[in-house]
Design a protein around this motif. Structure first.
Motif, PDB file in Angstrom:
ATOM      1  N   ARG A   7       0.392  -1.115  -0.069  1.00 18.89           N
ATOM      2  CA  ARG A   7       0.051  -0.200   0.134  1.00 18.89           C
ATOM      3  C   ARG A   7       0.729   1.365  -0.150  1.00 18.89           C
ATOM      4  NH1 ARG A   7      -4.536  -2.633   4.180  1.00 18.89           N
ATOM      5  NH2 ARG A   7      -5.102  -3.680   2.641  1.00 18.89           N
ATOM      6  N   PRO A   8       0.021   1.935  -0.498  1.00 18.75           N
ATOM      7  CA  PRO A   8       1.052   3.794  -1.051  1.00 18.75           C
ATOM      8  C   PRO A   8       1.485   4.170   0.570  1.00 18.75           C
ATOM      9  CG  PRO A   8      -0.678   3.909  -2.084  1.00 18.75           C
ATOM     10  CD  PRO A   8      -1.044   2.152  -1.521  1.00 18.75           C
ATOM     11  N   SER A   9       2.347   4.595   1.107  1.00 18.02           N
ATOM     12  CA  SER A   9       2.462   5.650   1.772  1.00 18.02           C
ATOM     13  C   SER A   9       1.238   7.394   1.948  1.00 18.02           C
ATOM     14  CB  SER A   9       3.624   6.173   2.416  1.00 18.02           C
ATOM     15  OG  SER A   9       4.605   6.994   1.643  1.00 18.02           O
ATOM     16  N   VAL A  10       1.090   7.736   0.747  1.00 18.58           N
ATOM     17  CA  VAL A  10       0.670   8.622   0.063  1.00 18.58           C
ATOM     18  C   VAL A  10      -0.321   8.548  -0.468  1.00 18.58           C
ATOM     19  CG1 VAL A  10       2.017  10.421   1.553  1.00 18.58           C
ATOM     20  CG2 VAL A  10       2.105   9.694  -0.651  1.00 18.58           C
ATOM     21  N   GLU A  11      -1.865   8.748  -0.516  1.00 16.33           N
ATOM     22  CA  GLU A  11      -2.726   8.730  -1.633  1.00 16.33           C
ATOM     23  C   GLU A  11      -1.835   8.840  -3.090  1.00 16.33           C
ATOM     24  OE1 GLU A  11      -6.772   9.790  -3.845  1.00 16.33           O
ATOM     25  OE2 GLU A  11      -7.092   9.275  -1.218  1.00 16.33           O
ATOM     26  N   HIS A  13      -1.615   8.526  -7.618  1.00 14.04           N
ATOM     27  CA  HIS A  13      -2.985   8.621  -8.241  1.00 14.04           C
ATOM     28  C   HIS A  13      -2.208   7.795 -10.189  1.00 14.04           C
ATOM     29  CE1 HIS A  13      -5.567  10.974  -5.889  1.00 14.04           C
ATOM     30  NE2 HIS A  13      -4.096  11.319  -5.839  1.00 14.04           N
ATOM     31  N   MET A  14      -2.729   6.750 -10.232  1.00 11.83           N
ATOM     32  CA  MET A  14      -2.438   6.415 -11.443  1.00 11.83           C
ATOM     33  C   MET A  14      -2.949   6.738 -12.480  1.00 11.83           C
ATOM     34  SD  MET A  14      -2.250   2.221 -12.386  1.00 11.83           S
ATOM     35  CE  MET A  14      -2.069   1.495 -13.874  1.00 11.83           C
ATOM     36  N   THR A  15      -2.944   7.980 -13.457  1.00 10.27           N
ATOM     37  CA  THR A  15      -3.831   7.669 -14.982  1.00 10.27           C
ATOM     38  C   THR A  15      -3.617   6.656 -16.027  1.00 10.27           C
ATOM     39  OG1 THR A  15      -2.516  10.252 -14.482  1.00 10.27           O
ATOM     40  CG2 THR A  15      -3.284   9.534 -17.111  1.00 10.27           C
ATOM     41  N   LEU A  16      -4.676   6.624 -16.878  1.00  9.36           N
ATOM     42  CA  LEU A  16      -5.012   5.086 -17.265  1.00  9.36           C
ATOM     43  C   LEU A  16      -5.492   6.314 -18.892  1.00  9.36           C
ATOM     44  CD1 LEU A  16      -7.289   2.922 -14.824  1.00  9.36           C
ATOM     45  CD2 LEU A  16      -4.696   2.975 -16.018  1.00  9.36           C
ATOM     46  N   ALA A  26     -10.115   7.990 -25.099  1.00 10.24           N
ATOM     47  CA  ALA A  26     -10.516   8.109 -23.093  1.00 10.24           C
ATOM     48  C   ALA A  26      -9.165   7.984 -22.470  1.00 10.24           C
ATOM     49  CB  ALA A  26     -11.574   6.595 -22.893  1.00 10.24           C
ATOM     50  N   TRP A  27      -9.947   8.785 -20.851  1.00 11.00           N
ATOM     51  CA  TRP A  27      -8.634   8.434 -19.833  1.00 11.00           C
ATOM     52  C   TRP A  27     -10.020   8.121 -18.453  1.00 11.00           C
ATOM     53  CZ3 TRP A  27     -10.554  11.802 -24.460  1.00 11.00           C
ATOM     54  CH2 TRP A  27      -9.312  11.934 -24.612  1.00 11.00           C
ATOM     55  N   ALA A  28      -9.022   7.351 -17.499  1.00  7.65           N
ATOM     56  CA  ALA A  28      -9.381   7.357 -16.853  1.00  7.65           C
ATOM     57  C   ALA A  28      -8.792   7.576 -15.499  1.00  7.65           C
ATOM     58  CB  ALA A  28     -10.015   6.257 -16.047  1.00  7.65           C
ATOM     59  N   VAL A  29      -8.351   8.000 -13.747  1.00 13.27           N
ATOM     60  CA  VAL A  29      -7.979   8.381 -12.720  1.00 13.27           C
ATOM     61  C   VAL A  29      -8.045   6.887 -11.855  1.00 13.27           C
ATOM     62  CG1 VAL A  29      -6.767   9.182 -10.987  1.00 13.27           C
ATOM     63  CG2 VAL A  29      -7.472  10.037 -13.192  1.00 13.27           C
ATOM     64  N   LEU A  30      -7.008   6.370 -11.762  1.00 16.46           N
ATOM     65  CA  LEU A  30      -7.136   4.847 -10.461  1.00 16.46           C
ATOM     66  C   LEU A  30      -7.058   6.195  -9.423  1.00 16.46           C
ATOM     67  CD1 LEU A  30      -6.391   1.023 -11.318  1.00 16.46           C
ATOM     68  CD2 LEU A  30      -8.433   2.617 -10.665  1.00 16.46           C
ATOM     69  N   HIS A  31      -7.348   6.282  -8.451  1.00 15.23           N
ATOM     70  CA  HIS A  31      -6.898   6.910  -6.612  1.00 15.23           C
ATOM     71  C   HIS A  31      -6.584   5.255  -6.210  1.00 15.23           C
ATOM     72  CE1 HIS A  31      -8.977  10.642  -8.434  1.00 15.23           C
ATOM     73  NE2 HIS A  31      -9.616   9.330  -8.772  1.00 15.23           N
ATOM     74  N   LEU A  32      -5.779   5.067  -5.269  1.00  7.14           N
ATOM     75  CA  LEU A  32      -5.055   4.232  -4.350  1.00  7.14           C
ATOM     76  C   LEU A  32      -4.666   4.475  -3.009  1.00  7.14           C
ATOM     77  CD1 LEU A  32      -1.859   3.138  -7.276  1.00  7.14           C
ATOM     78  CD2 LEU A  32      -4.411   2.264  -7.113  1.00  7.14           C
ATOM     79  N   ALA A  33      -5.834   4.522  -2.228  1.00  9.79           N
ATOM     80  CA  ALA A  33      -6.181   5.020  -0.777  1.00  9.79           C
ATOM     81  C   ALA A  33      -5.078   4.087  -0.050  1.00  9.79           C
ATOM     82  CB  ALA A  33      -6.177   5.127  -0.357  1.00  9.79           C
ATOM     83  N   THR A  34      -4.209   4.967   0.862  1.00  4.28           N
ATOM     84  CA  THR A  34      -2.762   4.502   2.263  1.00  4.28           C
ATOM     85  C   THR A  34      -4.083   3.378   3.089  1.00  4.28           C
ATOM     86  OG1 THR A  34      -4.024   6.036   3.705  1.00  4.28           O
ATOM     87  CG2 THR A  34      -1.541   6.438   2.717  1.00  4.28           C
TER      88      THR A  34
END
Length: 65
Positions: A7-11, A13-16, A26-34
């Motif tokens: 898990r990340p130490s801070v959130e 954001h992965m751009t897709l 198309a574009w999207a963002v995955l938000h990877l939370a702590t």
């Protein structure tokens, strides 16, 4: 969810990019939370091949198995 140990130490954001045939449309963002949760921000519909990459640091102990 992201398993403990990765898990990340801070959130983070992965751009897709969403590919169809030979174009990105198309574009999207995955938000990877702590806490390991993953959220998706996306306004596009349809079938796409999604690609992206992200790098982040973790302070989780490395899994033993």
């Amino acid at each position: 969810t992201i398993p403990s140990g990765f898990r990340p130490s801070v959130e983070a954001h992965m751009t897709l990019n969403g590919n169809v045939s030979n174009s990105v449309n198309a574009w999207a963002v995955l938000h990877l939370a702590t806490d390991g949760t993953i959220r998706l921000t996306n306004a596009f519909k349809g079938n796409h091949v999604w690609t992206g990459t992200v790098t982040y640091l973790t302070t989780d102990p490395f899994p033993s198995e």
